[in-house]
Write an enzyme that holds these catalytic residues in place. Structure first.
Site, PDB file in Angstrom:
ATOM      1  CB  CYS A 332      22.593  15.682   8.753  1.00 42.07           C
ATOM      2  SG  CYS A 332      21.909  14.313   7.829  1.00 42.07           S
ATOM      3  NE  ARG A 361      13.545   9.754   7.495  1.00 39.01           N
ATOM      4  CZ  ARG A 361      14.268   9.372   8.534  1.00 39.01           C
ATOM      5  NH1 ARG A 361      14.078   8.168   9.061  1.00 39.01           N
ATOM      6  NH2 ARG A 361      15.185  10.167   9.052  1.00 39.01           N
ATOM      7  CD  GLN A 379      14.763  12.650  12.703  1.00 35.79           C
ATOM      8  OE1 GLN A 379      15.552  11.984  13.357  1.00 35.79           O
ATOM      9  NE2 GLN A 379      14.945  12.917  11.417  1.00 35.79           N
ATOM     10  CG  ASP A 381      18.363  15.652  13.887  1.00 31.15           C
ATOM     11  OD1 ASP A 381      19.117  14.852  14.460  1.00 31.15           O
ATOM     12  OD2 ASP A 381      18.372  15.835  12.657  1.00 31.15           O
ATOM     13  CG  HIS A 383      23.467  17.284  12.857  1.00 28.95           C
ATOM     14  ND1 HIS A 383      22.191  17.743  12.656  1.00 28.95           N
ATOM     15  CD2 HIS A 383      23.513  16.020  12.365  1.00 28.95           C
ATOM     16  CE1 HIS A 383      21.478  16.801  12.039  1.00 28.95           C
ATOM     17  NE2 HIS A 383      22.257  15.755  11.854  1.00 28.95           N
ATOM     18  CE  LYS A 467      21.514   3.316  13.007  1.00 27.72           C
ATOM     19  NZ  LYS A 467      20.123   3.705  12.765  1.00 27.72           N
ATOM     20  CG  HIS A 513      24.572  12.647  12.355  1.00 31.77           C
ATOM     21  ND1 HIS A 513      23.895  13.171  11.272  1.00 31.77           N
ATOM     22  CD2 HIS A 513      25.861  12.486  11.944  1.00 31.77           C
ATOM     23  CE1 HIS A 513      24.728  13.312  10.253  1.00 31.77           C
ATOM     24  NE2 HIS A 513      25.937  12.905  10.643  1.00 31.77           N
TER      25      HIS A 513
END
Length: 639
Positions: A332, A361, A379, A381, A383, A467, A513
């Protein structure tokens, strides 16, 4: 006399102090034999509990769901007693019931392996035959510490109890600190199986001693136990770590680094096809795909708030050229900077930025689980930068995309979870109460409009906003978060994002997200376990294996066939080894290849294909064109 209301609404009069088991016997001798515990005014109690006031009494039998936890907790104590007899000097940690059984943590004077489980089970069965009474009593904390003075783990547990008195359960020579309830005697616990030996940190803290954890399961009947063991055996065959190795999907090597998966050719094909699949769907919905670096300046993460709230889960910063860089845990911040790089009008919104991004991570080594939980992953992902009046429509659109994907893959066993902030631990999150309450209320309203069934979970929100998580029940019994949608007012503030509204004023956008496949790695792990490695034909790394019966007479035609299949984007391999035909067919079946094409005299003479589908014995002969058309249709329609 005391008035006792029974489960069916009827009532009986009993003498004050009468035990629950005595009431059960008064009602029915056969019923009493089936009783595990009682329930007085909704609270589970031992069968030896006296009834001292008017109450509602329920008798919990082996057939009731609540009995499962009780018999498994009691079986944990049974195992602990056996351990004390077999291994003198054993110290005891904790032994709770868990979802499908129980475990107990021990400090044992010898190293144990799975080979020792049969011996422990045998000792447990001896104790069952002894039919020892299980008794409960209370001790003052000082007395309890004196009783367990030789066991530092029990003394630590006693110290953690707030009450003045401590509950003790005792059976024969064995005693334990416990709230209960438990069954009335060891003879009631007959149908159990010890499953595995593992290591576990005392109280889950890596700074503490490593104890020996033994897992087991206990069931009301022999038939129920056998059925559960069959389920466990099926799960072993579904374990993505086993399938990934057998199918040559991925590998790990400590020389590369723990938790860092390497995708082998077969696995990369699966990943590439999944990436193309989801990116095509996103493209049709006007997402713009980008690519951003896998690391960033520490200042980027200080701006986003990750450095303050997520630093412990990130890899350490790297110092270079008087700057500090860090491997990114999520994408993000990069996308925020991208949006900020040019002005936007209210007419431009929503702006949907999407990426298949590599993230990193720092997971604890004990938490690493194949490709389900790793230190490096990708991911799916995105946004979405939108106006406040667009939130509901964008949220609906993302939810519809999730449901479309799940329909494509046949996923049915899932639930929606609204993940909220823990109001009692607000320091874990940033932003003010007003924005949190606003965003949580908006998500509830959107879910209401969607008509989606969901449940709420406090403390599961992202640190920047609430979320909606989609919790999917996997084929091996795990709850996995595959997809997530998050509403965020915080990062637009921190990055000072703006757009020009219809009044020509600068205002903040809202960010949604979202991840549909989530972690690509976890999605593949889930898919392998869900399908038992028998992937949909369009996803199979190798879709067809061409097998000539005799290389001398059939190999040339087989090679021509392979070329035609490749020309039509059908993934094919040729097995031209000098091996017996049956052996090559069996090996292709073991590799879970959807179609084996056997080429012999008839196929060469007639220009045909004879195929055998995975897990089927019958053979089908068709023209080459018909087979190609069938396979192309599978690929196009994602079958």
């Amino acid at each position: 006399m005391i008035n006792v209301i029974l489960k069916d609404g009827s009532s009986i009069q009993v003498e004050e102090g009468k035990l629950v088991i005595e009431v059960a016997k008064q009602l029915s001798t056969s019923l009493a034999k089936k009783c595990v515990v009682g329930k007085i005014d909704g609270k589970l109690v031992d069968l030896k509990t006296p009834i001292t006031k008017d109450c509602k009494l329920e008798l919990v039998t082996f057939d009731d769901e609540e009995a499962f936890e009780v018999i498994n907790h009691s079986c944990a104590h049974l195992m602990a007693q056996a351990m004390g007899r077999l291994y003198k000097g054993t110290k005891y940690g904790v032994g709770p019931a868990i979802e499908e059984g129980f475990y107990y943590d021990f400090a044992v004077p010898v190293a144990l392996t799975n080979d020792d489980l049969a011996k422990i089970e045998a000792e447990m069965q001896k104790i069952v035959k002894e039919n020892l009474a299980i008794n409960h009593y209370m001790l003052k904390k000082e007395e309890a510490k004196a009783k367990f003075a030789s066991d530092k783990y029990k003394c630590e547990l006693i110290d953690a109890i707030d009450d003045e008195y401590v509950g003790i359960y005792e059976q024969g020579e064995y005693a334990d600190v416990c709230r209960g309830p438990h069954v009335i005697s060891t003879g009631m616990i007959k149908n159990f199986k010890l499953l595995s030996v593992a290591g576990a940190y005392w109280r889950g803290d890596f700074k503490n001693d490593v104890l020996t954890r033994i897992y087991g399961t206990c069931w009301p009947t022999k038939e129920a136990l056998e059925a559960h063991l069959a389920v466990l055996e099926d799960r072993k065959q579904r374990d993505h770590r086993k399938l990934g190795k057998d199918m040559q999907i991925f590998m790990f090597d400590d020389l590369v680094g723990r938790g860092l998966p390497m995708w082998l050719p077969n696995g990369f094909i699966v990943r590439r096809l999944l990436c193309d699949y989801i990116m095509d769907k996103e493209y049709d919905l006007d997402y713009m795909h980008v690519m951003t670096p896998s690391l960033g300046n520490v200042e980027l993460y200080k701006t986003s708030g990750h450095w303050a709230h997520y630093k412990d889960d990130m890899f350490p910063a790297m110092e270079m050229d008087e700057e500090a860089y860090v491997l990114r845990p999520m994408n993000c911040p990069h996308h925020m900077v991208m949006f900020r790089s040019k002005p936007h009008s209210y007419r431009d919104l929503p702006v949907r930025i999407a990426e298949i991004a590599n993230d990193f991570r720092y997971e604890a080594s004990g938490a690493l689980t194949g490709i389900e939980r790793t230190r490096a992953f990708s991911q799916n992902d995105s946004h979405i930068f939108c106006r406040p009046d667009q939130i509901a429509q964008e949220f609906k659109s993302v939810t519809k995309l999730i449901l479309d994907v799940y329909n494509d893959f046949g996923f049915k066993n899932y639930k929606f979870r609204l993940s909220l902030r823990d109001k009692n631990n607000t320091e874990k999150y940033f932003g003010n109460d007003e924005l949190w309450e606003k965003s949580e209320a908006e998500l509830r309203e959107v879910l209401k409009e969607l008509g989606v069934d969901y449940y709420e979970a406090e403390g599961e929100a992202a640190f920047y906003g609430p979320k909606l998580d989609v919790q999917v029940r996997s084929a091996i019994g795990h709850d996995v978060t595959l997809s997530t949608i998050q509403l965020d007012y915080q990062l637009p503030e921190r990055f000072e994002l703006t757009y020009i509204d219809q009044n020509n004023q600068k205002v903040r956008p809202v960010v949604i997200h979202r991840a549909i496949l989530g972690s690509m790695d976890r999605f593949v792990a889930f898919l392998l376990e869900e399908t038992k490695g028998i992937l949909p034909i369009w996803l199979a790394p190798c879709q067809t294996m061409v097998i000539p019966v005799n290389n001398q007479f059939h190999l040339e035609y087989a090679k021509e066939l392979v070329a035609k299949l490749k020309k039509n984007k059908i993934r094919v391999k040729l097995d031209d080894r000098e091996e017996k035909l049956g052996y090559k067919i069996r090996e292709a079946q073991m590799k879970k290849i959807p179609y084996q094409l056997v080429i012999g005299d008839n196929e060469v003479q007639n220009g045909t294909i004879t195929y055998r589908e995975y897990s089927k014995k019958e053979q089908v002969t068709v023209s080459v064109d018909d087979f190609i058309s069938m396979m192309v249709k599978f690929n196009n329609e994602k079958k």
